[in-house]
Design an enzyme around this catalytic site. Structure first.
Site, mmCIF file in Angstrom:
data_model
loop_
_atom_site.group_PDB
_atom_site.id
_atom_site.type_symbol
_atom_site.label_atom_id
_atom_site.label_comp_id
_atom_site.label_asym_id
_atom_site.label_seq_id
_atom_site.Cartn_x
_atom_site.Cartn_y
_atom_site.Cartn_z
ATOM 1 N N ASP A 66 37.101 102.905 67.097
ATOM 2 C CA ASP A 66 36.188 102.531 66.017
ATOM 3 C C ASP A 66 36.108 103.630 64.961
ATOM 4 O O ASP A 66 35.440 103.475 63.942
ATOM 5 C CB ASP A 66 34.808 102.157 66.548
ATOM 6 C CG ASP A 66 34.152 103.257 67.364
ATOM 7 O OD1 ASP A 66 34.734 104.357 67.468
ATOM 8 O OD2 ASP A 66 33.056 103.017 67.909
ATOM 9 N N LYS A 135 37.188 100.023 75.624
ATOM 10 C CA LYS A 135 36.473 101.279 75.831
ATOM 11 C C LYS A 135 35.025 101.117 75.392
ATOM 12 O O LYS A 135 34.760 100.513 74.348
ATOM 13 C CB LYS A 135 37.115 102.434 75.064
ATOM 14 C CG LYS A 135 36.407 103.781 75.293
ATOM 15 C CD LYS A 135 37.199 104.942 74.731
ATOM 16 C CE LYS A 135 37.064 105.073 73.237
ATOM 17 N NZ LYS A 135 35.663 105.421 72.822
ATOM 18 N N GLU A 204 34.139 113.814 75.379
ATOM 19 C CA GLU A 204 34.213 114.313 74.001
ATOM 20 C C GLU A 204 33.141 115.354 73.700
ATOM 21 O O GLU A 204 31.976 115.193 74.062
ATOM 22 C CB GLU A 204 34.063 113.164 72.997
ATOM 23 C CG GLU A 204 34.112 113.638 71.543
ATOM 24 C CD GLU A 204 34.173 112.524 70.528
ATOM 25 O OE1 GLU A 204 34.198 112.830 69.321
ATOM 26 O OE2 GLU A 204 34.191 111.340 70.933
#
Length: 287
Positions: A66, A135, A204
């Protein structure tokens, strides 16, 4: 009406696909799971057919992220991404690849409401794109949804630590896990996501020690981005690592200055057009 993309062998010397159907030899979700602790997994983002063609021979997974919000559409963050965007770009990447497993991000608002909402939208994405998996971002709270999806045949990649879809709550894109409490919570999130059935987890923007602890604790592969080289694989936004943007996060290594290459090529073209030195006889149909 949506249809699954056709299986094609791609001629990467041009921007067009060879129309002769050939057997696909894609990496599958089970094969990705088997890479835990083995050769590091290579993942990059892709949003278009041509970029997928170029990345595919070198990557194990292609993420239709995204992040296309900023890269393609110039939006300030990923919250504005729609299902339609993800479906269109996901299908394009599948058409442009034959080797890598293609993973599609579920956009903000498409899975948080309930497990059933998540299933309906995930099933739509897989049907309309032909991708291998979806995801989702989130930890312990989302674990029941991940379990609901995986029990119904939808492979799920998790995403913990810095979760960009939660930027409005997080207040920015800073490194996560600096406090002992937050670090413990991120590890618990990853363990819960893995136990719920995620086949891999993106970690992340966390302290390296957290990424290493998660990688050692979970049975599925971890994919780092601003995490640790000790993760089972790495992912970057392709346009970042190619040097298409002036400002990039600390964790990005620029492997080329493609912004400079593109700018230089366009400047040369503009100069030749204005001086009438393009086109030449090599580019003109004489007659």
């Amino acid at each position: 009406m949506s249809t699954l993309p056709k299986t094609l062998t791609l001629d990467t010397s041009t921007s067009r696909a060879n129309p002769t159907p050939q057997p696909m030899k894609r990496l599958t979700v089970p094969r990705i799971r088997q890479r835990k602790g083995g050769e590091p997994i290579v993942m990059l983002t892709a949003y278009t057919v041509r970029m997928a063609q170029l990345l595919d021979p070198h990557c194990d997974m292609l993420l239709v992220g995204d992040s296309l919000a900023q890269v393609i559409y110039g939006l300030p963050h990923t919250v504005g991404v729609t299902m339609e965007m993800m479906a269109l770009h996901g299908a394009a990447v599948v058409r442009g690849s034959y080797h890598a497993a293609v993973i599609v991000d579920m956009p903000f608002g498409s899975y948080e409401g309930s497990p059933q909402q998540a299933f309906d939208n995930a099933a739509r994405l897989l049907k309309e794109t032909g991708a291998a998996a979806v995801k989702v971002e989130g930890g312990k709270v989302l674990a029941p949804t991940i379990e609901f999806l995986t029990q119904r045949g939808i492979p799920v990649m998790g995403h913990v630590g810095l979760t960009p879809q939660a930027v409005n709550i997080l207040g920015g894109y800073g490194v996560r896990g600096k406090s002992e409490e937050e670090a413990r919570s991120i590890v618990e999130d990853a363990v819960a996501v893995a136990q719920a059935g995620a086949f891999s987890i993106v970690i992340e923007g966390v302290l390296e020690s957290i990424a290493i602890e998660i990688t050692n604790k979970v049975a599925c592969p971890t994919i780092g981005i601003g995490a640790s080289a000790q993760c089972d694989g790495q992912v970057l936004v392709t346009d970042d690592m190619l040097g298409m943007f002036e400002r990039v996060p600390k964790f990005v290594k620029r492997y080329r200055d493609m912004a400079g290459v593109v700018s230089g090529a366009v400047q040369d073209y503009a100069d030749e057009v204005r001086s009438r030195s393009f086109p030449t006889e090599d580019q003109i149909y004489a007659g």
